[in-house]
Scaffold this motif. Structure first.
Motif, PDB file in Angstrom:
ATOM      1  N   THR A 104       8.997   4.274  -3.540  1.00  0.00           N
ATOM      2  CA  THR A 104       8.000   3.439  -4.192  1.00  0.00           C
ATOM      3  C   THR A 104       6.672   3.596  -3.478  1.00  0.00           C
ATOM      4  OG1 THR A 104       8.581   1.514  -2.835  1.00  0.00           O
ATOM      5  CG2 THR A 104       9.669   1.703  -4.953  1.00  0.00           C
ATOM      6  N   GLU A 105       5.622   3.321  -4.217  1.00  0.00           N
ATOM      7  CA  GLU A 105       4.281   3.397  -3.635  1.00  0.00           C
ATOM      8  C   GLU A 105       3.976   2.079  -2.943  1.00  0.00           C
ATOM      9  OE1 GLU A 105      -0.120   4.070  -5.351  1.00  0.00           O
ATOM     10  OE2 GLU A 105       1.432   5.427  -6.122  1.00  0.00           O
ATOM     11  N   PHE A 106       3.406   2.185  -1.764  1.00  0.00           N
ATOM     12  CA  PHE A 106       3.108   1.023  -0.935  1.00  0.00           C
ATOM     13  C   PHE A 106       1.656   1.109  -0.507  1.00  0.00           C
ATOM     14  CE2 PHE A 106       2.943  -0.533   3.533  1.00  0.00           C
ATOM     15  CZ  PHE A 106       3.203  -1.867   3.301  1.00  0.00           C
ATOM     16  N   LYS A 107       0.907   0.039  -0.713  1.00  0.00           N
ATOM     17  CA  LYS A 107      -0.509   0.018  -0.329  1.00  0.00           C
ATOM     18  C   LYS A 107      -0.672  -0.740   0.974  1.00  0.00           C
ATOM     19  CE  LYS A 107      -3.320   0.445  -4.432  1.00  0.00           C
ATOM     20  NZ  LYS A 107      -4.360   1.362  -4.067  1.00  0.00           N
ATOM     21  N   ASN A 108      -1.419  -0.133   1.875  1.00  0.00           N
ATOM     22  CA  ASN A 108      -1.776  -0.785   3.117  1.00  0.00           C
ATOM     23  C   ASN A 108      -3.285  -0.624   3.273  1.00  0.00           C
ATOM     24  OD1 ASN A 108      -1.873  -1.984   5.581  1.00  0.00           O
ATOM     25  ND2 ASN A 108      -0.657  -0.443   6.663  1.00  0.00           N
ATOM     26  N   GLY A 109      -3.979  -1.659   2.840  1.00  0.00           N
ATOM     27  CA  GLY A 109      -5.442  -1.537   2.823  1.00  0.00           C
ATOM     28  C   GLY A 109      -5.848  -0.561   1.750  1.00  0.00           C
ATOM     29  N   ARG A 110      -6.569   0.462   2.144  1.00  0.00           N
ATOM     30  CA  ARG A 110      -7.023   1.492   1.186  1.00  0.00           C
ATOM     31  C   ARG A 110      -6.064   2.659   1.082  1.00  0.00           C
ATOM     32  NH1 ARG A 110     -13.474   2.140   2.210  1.00  0.00           N
ATOM     33  NH2 ARG A 110     -13.813   0.009   2.874  1.00  0.00           N
ATOM     34  N   GLN A 111      -5.122   2.733   1.969  1.00  0.00           N
ATOM     35  CA  GLN A 111      -4.213   3.878   1.983  1.00  0.00           C
ATOM     36  C   GLN A 111      -2.952   3.587   1.170  1.00  0.00           C
ATOM     37  OE1 GLN A 111      -3.475   4.716   6.103  1.00  0.00           O
ATOM     38  NE2 GLN A 111      -5.278   6.034   6.251  1.00  0.00           N
ATOM     39  N   ASP A 112      -2.513   4.613   0.481  1.00  0.00           N
ATOM     40  CA  ASP A 112      -1.261   4.544  -0.266  1.00  0.00           C
ATOM     41  C   ASP A 112      -0.183   5.294   0.509  1.00  0.00           C
ATOM     42  OD1 ASP A 112      -2.517   3.197  -2.306  1.00  0.00           O
ATOM     43  OD2 ASP A 112      -2.825   4.976  -3.542  1.00  0.00           O
ATOM     44  N   PHE A 113       0.986   4.719   0.559  1.00  0.00           N
ATOM     45  CA  PHE A 113       2.114   5.340   1.224  1.00  0.00           C
ATOM     46  C   PHE A 113       3.298   5.359   0.273  1.00  0.00           C
ATOM     47  CE2 PHE A 113      -0.322   3.287   4.593  1.00  0.00           C
ATOM     48  CZ  PHE A 113      -0.436   4.288   5.530  1.00  0.00           C
ATOM     49  N   LEU A 114       4.185   6.284   0.516  1.00  0.00           N
ATOM     50  CA  LEU A 114       5.455   6.291  -0.194  1.00  0.00           C
ATOM     51  C   LEU A 114       6.514   5.819   0.789  1.00  0.00           C
ATOM     52  CD1 LEU A 114       5.382   9.644  -2.178  1.00  0.00           C
ATOM     53  CD2 LEU A 114       5.003   7.347  -3.048  1.00  0.00           C
ATOM     54  N   LYS A 115       7.375   4.928   0.324  1.00  0.00           N
ATOM     55  CA  LYS A 115       8.471   4.472   1.168  1.00  0.00           C
ATOM     56  C   LYS A 115       9.732   4.376   0.329  1.00  0.00           C
ATOM     57  CE  LYS A 115       8.119  -0.506   0.810  1.00  0.00           C
ATOM     58  NZ  LYS A 115       8.142  -1.753   1.534  1.00  0.00           N
ATOM     59  N   GLU A 116      10.850   4.334   1.015  1.00  0.00           N
ATOM     60  CA  GLU A 116      12.137   4.223   0.327  1.00  0.00           C
ATOM     61  C   GLU A 116      12.186   2.928  -0.483  1.00  0.00           C
ATOM     62  OE1 GLU A 116      16.776   4.722   1.537  1.00  0.00           O
ATOM     63  OE2 GLU A 116      15.580   3.432   2.821  1.00  0.00           O
ATOM     64  N   ASN A 117      12.658   3.043  -1.701  1.00  0.00           N
ATOM     65  CA  ASN A 117      12.832   1.878  -2.553  1.00  0.00           C
ATOM     66  C   ASN A 117      13.820   0.929  -1.866  1.00  0.00           C
ATOM     67  OD1 ASN A 117      13.548   0.055  -4.573  1.00  0.00           O
ATOM     68  ND2 ASN A 117      13.552   1.598  -6.186  1.00  0.00           N
ATOM     69  N   PRO A 118      13.438  -0.326  -1.631  1.00  0.00           N
ATOM     70  CA  PRO A 118      14.364  -1.272  -0.992  1.00  0.00           C
ATOM     71  C   PRO A 118      15.686  -1.421  -1.758  1.00  0.00           C
ATOM     72  CG  PRO A 118      12.166  -2.212  -1.112  1.00  0.00           C
ATOM     73  CD  PRO A 118      12.140  -0.923  -1.893  1.00  0.00           C
ATOM     74  N   ALA A 119      15.646  -1.215  -3.068  1.00  0.00           N
ATOM     75  CA  ALA A 119      16.876  -1.300  -3.865  1.00  0.00           C
ATOM     76  C   ALA A 119      17.861  -0.203  -3.458  1.00  0.00           C
ATOM     77  CB  ALA A 119      16.550  -1.210  -5.353  1.00  0.00           C
ATOM     78  N   LEU A 120      17.340   0.964  -3.093  1.00  0.00           N
ATOM     79  CA  LEU A 120      18.207   2.070  -2.679  1.00  0.00           C
ATOM     80  C   LEU A 120      18.900   1.732  -1.362  1.00  0.00           C
ATOM     81  CD1 LEU A 120      19.259   4.941  -3.115  1.00  0.00           C
ATOM     82  CD2 LEU A 120      17.242   5.758  -1.893  1.00  0.00           C
ATOM     83  N   LYS A 121      18.157   1.153  -0.462  1.00  0.00           N
ATOM     84  CA  LYS A 121      18.731   0.757   0.826  1.00  0.00           C
ATOM     85  C   LYS A 121      19.827  -0.296   0.618  1.00  0.00           C
ATOM     86  CE  LYS A 121      16.940   0.147   5.399  1.00  0.00           C
ATOM     87  NZ  LYS A 121      15.747  -0.013   6.203  1.00  0.00           N
ATOM     88  N   SER A 122      19.555  -1.277  -0.236  1.00  0.00           N
ATOM     89  CA  SER A 122      20.543  -2.317  -0.537  1.00  0.00           C
ATOM     90  C   SER A 122      21.765  -1.718  -1.216  1.00  0.00           C
ATOM     91  CB  SER A 122      19.929  -3.386  -1.439  1.00  0.00           C
ATOM     92  OG  SER A 122      18.887  -4.047  -0.780  1.00  0.00           O
ATOM     93  N   TYR A 123      21.535  -0.798  -2.154  1.00  0.00           N
ATOM     94  CA  TYR A 123      22.629  -0.159  -2.881  1.00  0.00           C
ATOM     95  C   TYR A 123      23.543   0.592  -1.914  1.00  0.00           C
ATOM     96  CZ  TYR A 123      25.150   2.636  -6.307  1.00  0.00           C
ATOM     97  OH  TYR A 123      26.151   3.211  -7.052  1.00  0.00           O
ATOM     98  N   THR A 124      22.944   1.348  -1.012  1.00  0.00           N
ATOM     99  CA  THR A 124      23.714   2.150  -0.063  1.00  0.00           C
ATOM    100  C   THR A 124      24.593   1.269   0.823  1.00  0.00           C
ATOM    101  OG1 THR A 124      21.968   3.826  -0.059  1.00  0.00           O
ATOM    102  CG2 THR A 124      23.526   3.881   1.772  1.00  0.00           C
TER     103      THR A 124
END
Length: 113
Positions: free
Chosen positions: A59-79
């Motif tokens: 998923t896309e994650f915004k931190n201020g002006r920067q965009d980051f990609l991080k693992e979808n929390p749903a995937l972590k929960s699913y695993t």
């Protein structure tokens, strides 16, 4: 995720419930709470799976002006949940009657393999 949307348990779980009803009362008292957890986990896993299929594994994650990609929390929960589901499923099926040659039920045969 829609919280009010009810997800049916699978046909295999329905068959397993039917088999569990035939167990002796002492085993039923042990298995019933575990089975209820399995039902809940199965519904939760289906919801998480739908979310992962819709949003993706990252998923896309915004931190201020920067965009980051991080693992979808749903995937972590699913695993994490799928591993726990497997462990409880093994516990439940270990309490099923041993094959005495009389059982023709396909699900029992599948589970024992």
């Amino acid at each position: 995720m829609e919280k009010d949307k009810v997800i049916d348990i699978s046909t295999d779980m329905k068959k397993l419930r039917t088999i569990l009803r035939k167990l002796p009362k002492d085993k039923v008292t042990v298995v019933e709470p575990l089975f209820k957890e399995l039902e809940f986990m199965q519904r939760t896993l289906e919801s998480l799976k739908k979310e992962i299929e819709t949003i993706g594994v990252v998923t896309e994650f915004k931190n201020g002006r920067q965009d980051f990609l991080k693992e979808n929390p749903a995937l972590k929960s699913y695993t994490a949940l799928i591993q726990k589901y497997g462990n409880i499923y093994k516990q439940v099926t270990s309490l099923l009657p041993k094959d005495d040659g009389k059982s023709e039920d396909e699900l029992i045969e599948f589970i024992k393999k």
